[in-house]
Scaffold this motif. Structure first.
Motif, PDB file in Angstrom:
ATOM      1  N   PRO A  32       0.807  -1.231   0.000  1.00 44.19           N
ATOM      2  CA  PRO A  32       0.000   0.000   0.000  1.00 44.19           C
ATOM      3  C   PRO A  32       0.834   1.271   0.000  1.00 44.19           C
ATOM      4  O   PRO A  32       0.323   2.338  -0.353  1.00 44.19           O
ATOM      5  N   ASP A  33       2.103   1.162   0.382  1.00 46.11           N
ATOM      6  CA  ASP A  33       2.978   2.337   0.370  1.00 46.11           C
ATOM      7  C   ASP A  33       3.592   2.593  -0.997  1.00 46.11           C
ATOM      8  O   ASP A  33       4.183   3.647  -1.236  1.00 46.11           O
ATOM      9  N   ARG A  34       3.411   1.629  -1.936  1.00 49.44           N
ATOM     10  CA  ARG A  34       3.995   1.777  -3.265  1.00 49.44           C
ATOM     11  C   ARG A  34       2.942   1.939  -4.364  1.00 49.44           C
ATOM     12  O   ARG A  34       3.217   2.507  -5.412  1.00 49.44           O
ATOM     13  N   PHE A  35       1.754   1.396  -4.137  1.00 51.35           N
ATOM     14  CA  PHE A  35       0.706   1.432  -5.157  1.00 51.35           C
ATOM     15  C   PHE A  35      -0.579   2.071  -4.619  1.00 51.35           C
ATOM     16  O   PHE A  35      -0.893   1.929  -3.437  1.00 51.35           O
ATOM     17  N   PHE A  36      -1.303   2.775  -5.502  1.00 53.41           N
ATOM     18  CA  PHE A  36      -2.618   3.293  -5.151  1.00 53.41           C
ATOM     19  C   PHE A  36      -3.538   3.119  -6.356  1.00 53.41           C
ATOM     20  O   PHE A  36      -3.091   3.128  -7.502  1.00 53.41           O
ATOM     21  N   PRO A  37      -4.848   2.930  -6.119  1.00 49.04           N
ATOM     22  CA  PRO A  37      -5.756   2.506  -7.193  1.00 49.04           C
ATOM     23  C   PRO A  37      -6.446   3.640  -7.946  1.00 49.04           C
ATOM     24  O   PRO A  37      -6.702   4.719  -7.409  1.00 49.04           O
ATOM     25  N   SER A  38      -6.753   3.337  -9.209  1.00 49.45           N
ATOM     26  CA  SER A  38      -7.597   4.199 -10.027  1.00 49.45           C
ATOM     27  C   SER A  38      -8.581   3.313 -10.776  1.00 49.45           C
ATOM     28  O   SER A  38      -8.449   2.088 -10.788  1.00 49.45           O
ATOM     29  N   LEU A  39      -9.560   3.939 -11.412  1.00 51.10           N
ATOM     30  CA  LEU A  39     -10.568   3.191 -12.160  1.00 51.10           C
ATOM     31  C   LEU A  39     -10.724   3.785 -13.549  1.00 51.10           C
ATOM     32  O   LEU A  39     -11.020   4.972 -13.690  1.00 51.10           O
ATOM     33  N   GLY A  40     -10.542   2.967 -14.578  1.00 50.68           N
ATOM     34  CA  GLY A  40     -10.817   3.397 -15.943  1.00 50.68           C
ATOM     35  C   GLY A  40     -12.308   3.422 -16.195  1.00 50.68           C
ATOM     36  O   GLY A  40     -13.006   2.456 -15.878  1.00 50.68           O
ATOM     37  N   VAL A  41     -12.808   4.525 -16.752  1.00 50.75           N
ATOM     38  CA  VAL A  41     -14.256   4.688 -16.925  1.00 50.75           C
ATOM     39  C   VAL A  41     -14.623   4.719 -18.402  1.00 50.75           C
ATOM     40  O   VAL A  41     -13.848   5.156 -19.251  1.00 50.75           O
ATOM     41  N   ASN A  42     -15.838   4.252 -18.678  1.00 46.87           N
ATOM     42  CA  ASN A  42     -16.391   4.258 -20.032  1.00 46.87           C
ATOM     43  C   ASN A  42     -17.730   4.978 -20.010  1.00 46.87           C
ATOM     44  O   ASN A  42     -18.746   4.414 -19.586  1.00 46.87           O
ATOM     45  N   PRO A  43     -17.769   6.236 -20.470  1.00 42.60           N
ATOM     46  CA  PRO A  43     -19.013   7.009 -20.411  1.00 42.60           C
ATOM     47  C   PRO A  43     -20.115   6.466 -21.302  1.00 42.60           C
ATOM     48  O   PRO A  43     -21.265   6.875 -21.164  1.00 42.60           O
ATOM     49  N   ASN A  44     -19.792   5.539 -22.224  1.00 47.17           N
ATOM     50  CA  ASN A  44     -20.837   4.930 -23.042  1.00 47.17           C
ATOM     51  C   ASN A  44     -21.829   4.129 -22.208  1.00 47.17           C
ATOM     52  O   ASN A  44     -22.935   3.824 -22.674  1.00 47.17           O
ATOM     53  N   ASN A  45     -21.456   3.799 -20.975  1.00 47.20           N
ATOM     54  CA  ASN A  45     -22.316   2.994 -20.108  1.00 47.20           C
ATOM     55  C   ASN A  45     -23.291   3.820 -19.280  1.00 47.20           C
ATOM     56  O   ASN A  45     -24.002   3.269 -18.433  1.00 47.20           O
ATOM     57  N   GLY A  46     -23.314   5.134 -19.497  1.00 47.83           N
ATOM     58  CA  GLY A  46     -24.315   5.980 -18.838  1.00 47.83           C
ATOM     59  C   GLY A  46     -24.248   5.943 -17.320  1.00 47.83           C
ATOM     60  O   GLY A  46     -23.165   5.915 -16.726  1.00 47.83           O
ATOM     61  N   MET A  47     -25.412   5.927 -16.693  1.00 48.02           N
ATOM     62  CA  MET A  47     -25.485   5.998 -15.239  1.00 48.02           C
ATOM     63  C   MET A  47     -24.919   4.759 -14.562  1.00 48.02           C
ATOM     64  O   MET A  47     -24.487   4.824 -13.413  1.00 48.02           O
ATOM     65  N   ASP A  48     -24.892   3.627 -15.258  1.00 51.07           N
ATOM     66  CA  ASP A  48     -24.261   2.440 -14.671  1.00 51.07           C
ATOM     67  C   ASP A  48     -22.791   2.714 -14.359  1.00 51.07           C
ATOM     68  O   ASP A  48     -22.264   2.253 -13.343  1.00 51.07           O
ATOM     69  N   GLU A  49     -22.130   3.490 -15.213  1.00 47.95           N
ATOM     70  CA  GLU A  49     -20.720   3.799 -14.989  1.00 47.95           C
ATOM     71  C   GLU A  49     -20.555   4.799 -13.854  1.00 47.95           C
ATOM     72  O   GLU A  49     -19.581   4.728 -13.092  1.00 47.95           O
ATOM     73  N   VAL A  50     -21.488   5.702 -13.707  1.00 47.67           N
ATOM     74  CA  VAL A  50     -21.458   6.643 -12.584  1.00 47.67           C
ATOM     75  C   VAL A  50     -21.584   5.878 -11.269  1.00 47.67           C
ATOM     76  O   VAL A  50     -20.848   6.122 -10.314  1.00 47.67           O
ATOM     77  N   ARG A  51     -22.517   4.933 -11.226  1.00 48.39           N
ATOM     78  CA  ARG A  51     -22.682   4.121 -10.011  1.00 48.39           C
ATOM     79  C   ARG A  51     -21.456   3.240  -9.768  1.00 48.39           C
ATOM     80  O   ARG A  51     -21.063   3.014  -8.619  1.00 48.39           O
ATOM     81  N   ARG A  52     -20.849   2.744 -10.844  1.00 51.18           N
ATOM     82  CA  ARG A  52     -19.628   1.936 -10.704  1.00 51.18           C
ATOM     83  C   ARG A  52     -18.497   2.771 -10.113  1.00 51.18           C
ATOM     84  O   ARG A  52     -17.756   2.308  -9.227  1.00 51.18           O
ATOM     85  N   LEU A  53     -18.345   3.984 -10.582  1.00 48.55           N
ATOM     86  CA  LEU A  53     -17.322   4.894 -10.062  1.00 48.55           C
ATOM     87  C   LEU A  53     -17.530   5.140  -8.572  1.00 48.55           C
ATOM     88  O   LEU A  53     -16.581   5.097  -7.769  1.00 48.55           O
ATOM     89  N   GLU A  54     -18.770   5.375  -8.205  1.00 45.68           N
ATOM     90  CA  GLU A  54     -19.090   5.600  -6.795  1.00 45.68           C
ATOM     91  C   GLU A  54     -18.791   4.358  -5.966  1.00 45.68           C
ATOM     92  O   GLU A  54     -18.251   4.447  -4.847  1.00 45.68           O
ATOM     93  N   ARG A  55     -19.119   3.178  -6.496  1.00 44.58           N
ATOM     94  CA  ARG A  55     -18.888   1.923  -5.776  1.00 44.58           C
ATOM     95  C   ARG A  55     -17.400   1.653  -5.553  1.00 44.58           C
ATOM     96  O   ARG A  55     -16.981   1.235  -4.468  1.00 44.58           O
ATOM     97  N   PHE A  56     -16.590   1.910  -6.576  1.00 46.68           N
ATOM     98  CA  PHE A  56     -15.155   1.661  -6.442  1.00 46.68           C
ATOM     99  C   PHE A  56     -14.501   2.657  -5.485  1.00 46.68           C
ATOM    100  O   PHE A  56     -13.524   2.320  -4.812  1.00 46.68           O
ATOM    101  N   LYS A  57     -15.021   3.853  -5.414  1.00 47.29           N
ATOM    102  CA  LYS A  57     -14.510   4.809  -4.421  1.00 47.29           C
ATOM    103  C   LYS A  57     -14.850   4.328  -3.019  1.00 47.29           C
ATOM    104  O   LYS A  57     -14.009   4.367  -2.111  1.00 47.29           O
ATOM    105  N   ARG A  58     -16.054   3.845  -2.839  1.00 43.06           N
ATOM    106  CA  ARG A  58     -16.483   3.353  -1.526  1.00 43.06           C
ATOM    107  C   ARG A  58     -15.736   2.094  -1.115  1.00 43.06           C
ATOM    108  O   ARG A  58     -15.266   1.984   0.028  1.00 43.06           O
TER     109      ARG A  58
END
Length: 207
Positions: free
Chosen positions: A96-122
């Motif tokens: 955890p001191d060397r790596f930190f996470p990000s999420l690649g997003v695809n806006p073609n997925n509409g609100m499902d991708e917004v909810r996915r972004l929120e879920r991965f942050k949580r």
């Protein structure tokens, strides 16, 4: 005055290698129209990046990656995680001191991708969202309305969007990543933190 020798890098586009990296580029294969890109040996921008090294078989690719980071002066690295990238999740848990996470997003997925972004942050406390507008299928320009719900959610979650800007390395139509498109996004979302990947070439002065 020379560049300080004790300054280490933070890599914002790193991945853990394995015995087969071919799947890294499969998402953009439907966009390739020339034979060289369709039949690449190691990666679709080999015409630019020559002599891509072969990685010998490793017992522990995560430990190998950390050792390479030490060798080249990389202090920390951002890893893209997903529902299927278990190696990246393991790397973040082990180091955890060397790596930190990000999420690649695809806006073609509409609100499902917004909810996915929120879920991965949580669930994983991602530190950024990332996007490759030219590599999406269909492609989505940086200032397209499809991206706006993603940008709004990034503001709400207080995380940056790391978006590829400039001419892509793979032979893909470049229009979605024109630097001037970022102007509209920053105007409409003054609270949004935007990180341009790949330096916006050849429009660096405009950037």
């Amino acid at each position: 005055m020379g560049f300080p020798s004790d300054v280490k890098a933070i890599d914002l586009m790193l991945n853990i290698p394995g015995e087969d990296q071919s799947e890294w580029y499969e998402f953009m294969r439907p966009l390739f129209l020339d034979e060289e890109s369709r039949n690449y040996a190691k990666m679709p921008a080999e015409y630019m990046f020559r002599n891509i090294p072969d990685i010998a078989k490793q017992d522990d690719y995560i430990a190998y990656t950390v050792a390479e980071m030490d060798k080249w002066g990389i202090e920390r690295a951002m890893l893209g995680i997903s529902e299927t990238n278990h190696v990246a999740l393991e790397a973040i848990q082990r180091f955890p001191d060397r790596f930190f996470p990000s999420l690649g997003v695809n806006p073609n997925n509409g609100m499902d991708e917004v909810r996915r972004l929120e879920r991965f942050k949580r669930d994983y406390d991602i530190k950024a969202a990332t996007a490759f507008p030219c590599g999406l299928l269909p492609q989505v320009p940086i200032n397209d309305k499809k991206f706006y719900p993603i940008y709004a959610k990034c503001v709400e979650l207080d995380i940056p969007i790391c978006v590829t800007a400039g001419i892509p390395g793979p032979r893909l139509p470049a229009d979605p990543q024109k630097v001037e498109y970022i102007d509209e996004v920053c105007w409409f979302f003054p609270e949004l933190k935007v990180v341009m990947r790949h330096g916006a070439e050849p429009w660096t002065e405009l950037a």
